[in-house]
Design a protein around this motif. Structure first.
Motif, PDB file in Angstrom:
ATOM      1  N   VAL A 104       0.822  -1.216   0.000  1.00 13.85           N
ATOM      2  CA  VAL A 104       0.000   0.000   0.000  1.00 13.85           C
ATOM      3  C   VAL A 104       0.855   1.264   0.000  1.00 13.85           C
ATOM      4  N   ILE A 105       2.158   1.140   0.173  1.00 11.57           N
ATOM      5  CA  ILE A 105       3.087   2.269   0.083  1.00 11.57           C
ATOM      6  C   ILE A 105       3.775   2.140  -1.272  1.00 11.57           C
ATOM      7  N   ALA A 106       3.359   2.971  -2.214  1.00 13.96           N
ATOM      8  CA  ALA A 106       3.792   2.813  -3.605  1.00 13.96           C
ATOM      9  C   ALA A 106       5.308   2.892  -3.771  1.00 13.96           C
ATOM     10  N   ASN A 107       5.977   3.795  -3.068  1.00  9.98           N
ATOM     11  CA  ASN A 107       7.428   3.929  -3.211  1.00  9.98           C
ATOM     12  C   ASN A 107       8.167   2.673  -2.760  1.00  9.98           C
ATOM     13  N   ASP A 108       7.572   1.898  -1.848  1.00 10.39           N
ATOM     14  CA  ASP A 108       8.229   0.695  -1.351  1.00 10.39           C
ATOM     15  C   ASP A 108       8.318  -0.408  -2.403  1.00 10.39           C
ATOM     16  N   CYS A 109       7.425  -0.391  -3.374  1.00  7.96           N
ATOM     17  CA  CYS A 109       7.423  -1.483  -4.356  1.00  7.96           C
ATOM     18  C   CYS A 109       7.654  -0.991  -5.792  1.00  7.96           C
ATOM     19  N   TRP A 110       8.101   0.254  -5.962  1.00  3.36           N
ATOM     20  CA  TRP A 110       8.266   0.782  -7.318  1.00  3.36           C
ATOM     21  C   TRP A 110       9.271  -0.028  -8.129  1.00  3.36           C
ATOM     22  N   LEU A 112      10.045  -3.172  -7.884  1.00  2.00           N
ATOM     23  CA  LEU A 112       9.401  -4.442  -8.249  1.00  2.00           C
ATOM     24  C   LEU A 112       8.401  -4.232  -9.395  1.00  2.00           C
ATOM     25  N   LEU A 113       7.617  -3.141  -9.308  1.00  3.42           N
ATOM     26  CA  LEU A 113       6.674  -2.825 -10.383  1.00  3.42           C
ATOM     27  C   LEU A 113       7.405  -2.589 -11.701  1.00  3.42           C
ATOM     28  N   MET A 114       8.512  -1.847 -11.656  1.00  2.01           N
ATOM     29  CA  MET A 114       9.289  -1.576 -12.875  1.00  2.01           C
ATOM     30  C   MET A 114       9.813  -2.864 -13.495  1.00  2.01           C
ATOM     31  N   GLU A 115      10.354  -3.737 -12.667  1.00  2.00           N
ATOM     32  CA  GLU A 115      10.883  -5.009 -13.174  1.00  2.00           C
ATOM     33  C   GLU A 115       9.773  -5.828 -13.823  1.00  2.00           C
ATOM     34  N   PHE A 116       8.610  -5.863 -13.186  1.00  2.00           N
ATOM     35  CA  PHE A 116       7.476  -6.600 -13.739  1.00  2.00           C
ATOM     36  C   PHE A 116       7.016  -5.986 -15.063  1.00  2.00           C
ATOM     37  N   MET A 117       6.880  -4.654 -15.112  1.00  2.00           N
ATOM     38  CA  MET A 117       6.430  -3.995 -16.348  1.00  2.00           C
ATOM     39  C   MET A 117       7.445  -4.178 -17.479  1.00  2.00           C
ATOM     40  N   GLN A 118       8.734  -4.116 -17.171  1.00  2.00           N
ATOM     41  CA  GLN A 118       9.749  -4.298 -18.197  1.00  2.00           C
ATOM     42  C   GLN A 118       9.723  -5.705 -18.769  1.00  2.00           C
ATOM     43  N   SER A 119       9.211  -6.675 -18.003  1.00  2.00           N
ATOM     44  CA  SER A 119       9.155  -8.052 -18.492  1.00  2.00           C
ATOM     45  C   SER A 119       8.194  -8.204 -19.671  1.00  2.00           C
ATOM     46  N   PHE A 120       7.177  -7.336 -19.772  1.00  2.00           N
ATOM     47  CA  PHE A 120       6.266  -7.444 -20.915  1.00  2.00           C
ATOM     48  C   PHE A 120       6.172  -6.160 -21.737  1.00  2.00           C
ATOM     49  N   MET A 121       6.720  -5.046 -21.246  1.00  2.00           N
ATOM     50  CA  MET A 121       6.680  -3.799 -22.006  1.00  2.00           C
ATOM     51  C   MET A 121       8.051  -3.406 -22.555  1.00  2.00           C
ATOM     52  N   SER A 130       4.370  11.083 -11.366  1.00  2.00           N
ATOM     53  CA  SER A 130       4.521  12.311 -10.573  1.00  2.00           C
ATOM     54  C   SER A 130       3.799  12.215  -9.234  1.00  2.00           C
ATOM     55  N   VAL A 131       2.732  11.422  -9.160  1.00  2.00           N
ATOM     56  CA  VAL A 131       1.975  11.300  -7.905  1.00  2.00           C
ATOM     57  C   VAL A 131       2.840  10.665  -6.814  1.00  2.00           C
ATOM     58  N   PHE A 132       3.848   9.880  -7.185  1.00  2.00           N
ATOM     59  CA  PHE A 132       4.730   9.273  -6.191  1.00  2.00           C
ATOM     60  C   PHE A 132       5.587  10.328  -5.495  1.00  2.00           C
ATOM     61  N   GLY A 133       5.910  11.401  -6.207  1.00  2.00           N
ATOM     62  CA  GLY A 133       6.734  12.461  -5.636  1.00  2.00           C
ATOM     63  C   GLY A 133       6.070  13.144  -4.459  1.00  2.00           C
ATOM     64  N   THR A 134       4.751  13.219  -4.486  1.00  2.00           N
ATOM     65  CA  THR A 134       4.029  13.870  -3.398  1.00  2.00           C
ATOM     66  C   THR A 134       3.623  12.890  -2.310  1.00  2.00           C
ATOM     67  N   LYS A 135       3.651  11.600  -2.603  1.00  2.00           N
ATOM     68  CA  LYS A 135       3.188  10.592  -1.632  1.00  2.00           C
ATOM     69  C   LYS A 135       4.281  10.155  -0.658  1.00  2.00           C
ATOM     70  N   HIS A 136       5.518  10.086  -1.103  1.00  2.00           N
ATOM     71  CA  HIS A 136       6.655   9.607  -0.316  1.00  2.00           C
ATOM     72  C   HIS A 136       6.306   8.300   0.393  1.00  2.00           C
ATOM     73  N   ASP A 137       6.087   8.345   1.686  1.00  2.00           N
ATOM     74  CA  ASP A 137       5.837   7.115   2.437  1.00  2.00           C
ATOM     75  C   ASP A 137       4.400   6.995   2.900  1.00  2.00           C
ATOM     76  N   SER A 138       3.483   7.677   2.252  1.00  2.00           N
ATOM     77  CA  SER A 138       2.085   7.591   2.669  1.00  2.00           C
ATOM     78  C   SER A 138       1.350   6.527   1.857  1.00  2.00           C
ATOM     79  N   ILE A 139       0.174   6.204   2.310  1.00  2.00           N
ATOM     80  CA  ILE A 139      -0.620   5.137   1.689  1.00  2.00           C
ATOM     81  C   ILE A 139      -1.168   5.598   0.346  1.00  2.00           C
TER      82      ILE A 139
END
Length: 168
Positions: A104-110, A112-121, A130-139
């Motif tokens: 639920v903390i997007a920056n914690d798994c970015w 992993l998400l990139m690696e997964f997306m690169q596997s098919f994209m 850009s929304v990650f820049g304002t979220k930092h460690d929030s939900i």
């Protein structure tokens, strides 16, 4: 889907910010109202009826409805939604939404998400939103997803405003 509303300048005499009223099939009982560079309001599905009553203050830019419809896939802990973005009757692009469900903390798994997306994209995987820049460690919540859709839809709308002679 997304409807654009602009302030009714005939009544107020002032120019204001656009408001985007959006719906997401993952949250069928909610309606999201996003102001340009501003807050996101999450309301119940009847918000559309309220907008009709506010037609003296906001006018619907009917020709600007844009939506993304597609298929939802689940692979282990990942949700992948691939959609065709349409504006009016014609297709304008493709959207790919990827979610890693356990986090639920997007920056914690970015990474992993990139690696997964690169596997098919491949090289077409996006940079950090850009929304990650304002979220930092929030939900990360549904409003953050809607902000990203609004940014995508605005990019697509702006691409359509470029004259054909200017495209190389």
């Amino acid at each position: 889907d997304c409807w654009f509303y602009s302030p009714n300048t005939l009544i107020s005499g002032q120019t204001g910010k656009l408001m985007y009223v959006m719906h997401n099939s993952e949250y069928p009982l909610s309606c999201f109202a996003l102001f340009e560079n501003g807050p996101c309001l999450i309301a119940d599905a009847n918000f559309d009826i309220l907008m009709v009553k506010l037609k003296g203050f906001f006018q619907n830019a009917k020709a600007n409805k844009i939506e993304s419809r597609g298929t939802r896939y689940q692979y282990c802990d990942f949700l992948v939604k691939v959609g065709t973005v349409t504006m009016g009757p014609s297709a304008r692009g493709i959207s790919v939404e990827v979610e890693y469900c356990p986090c639920v903390i997007a920056n914690d798994c970015w990474n992993l998400l990139m690696e997964f997306m690169q596997s098919f994209m491949g090289n077409h995987a996006p940079g950090i939103p850009s929304v990650f820049g304002t979220k930092h460690d929030s939900i990360y919540g549904p409003a953050d997803t809607m902000v990203q859709y609004m940014e995508l839809f605005n990019k697509i709308r702006k691409q359509q405003q470029v004259p054909v002679a200017g495209i190389r």
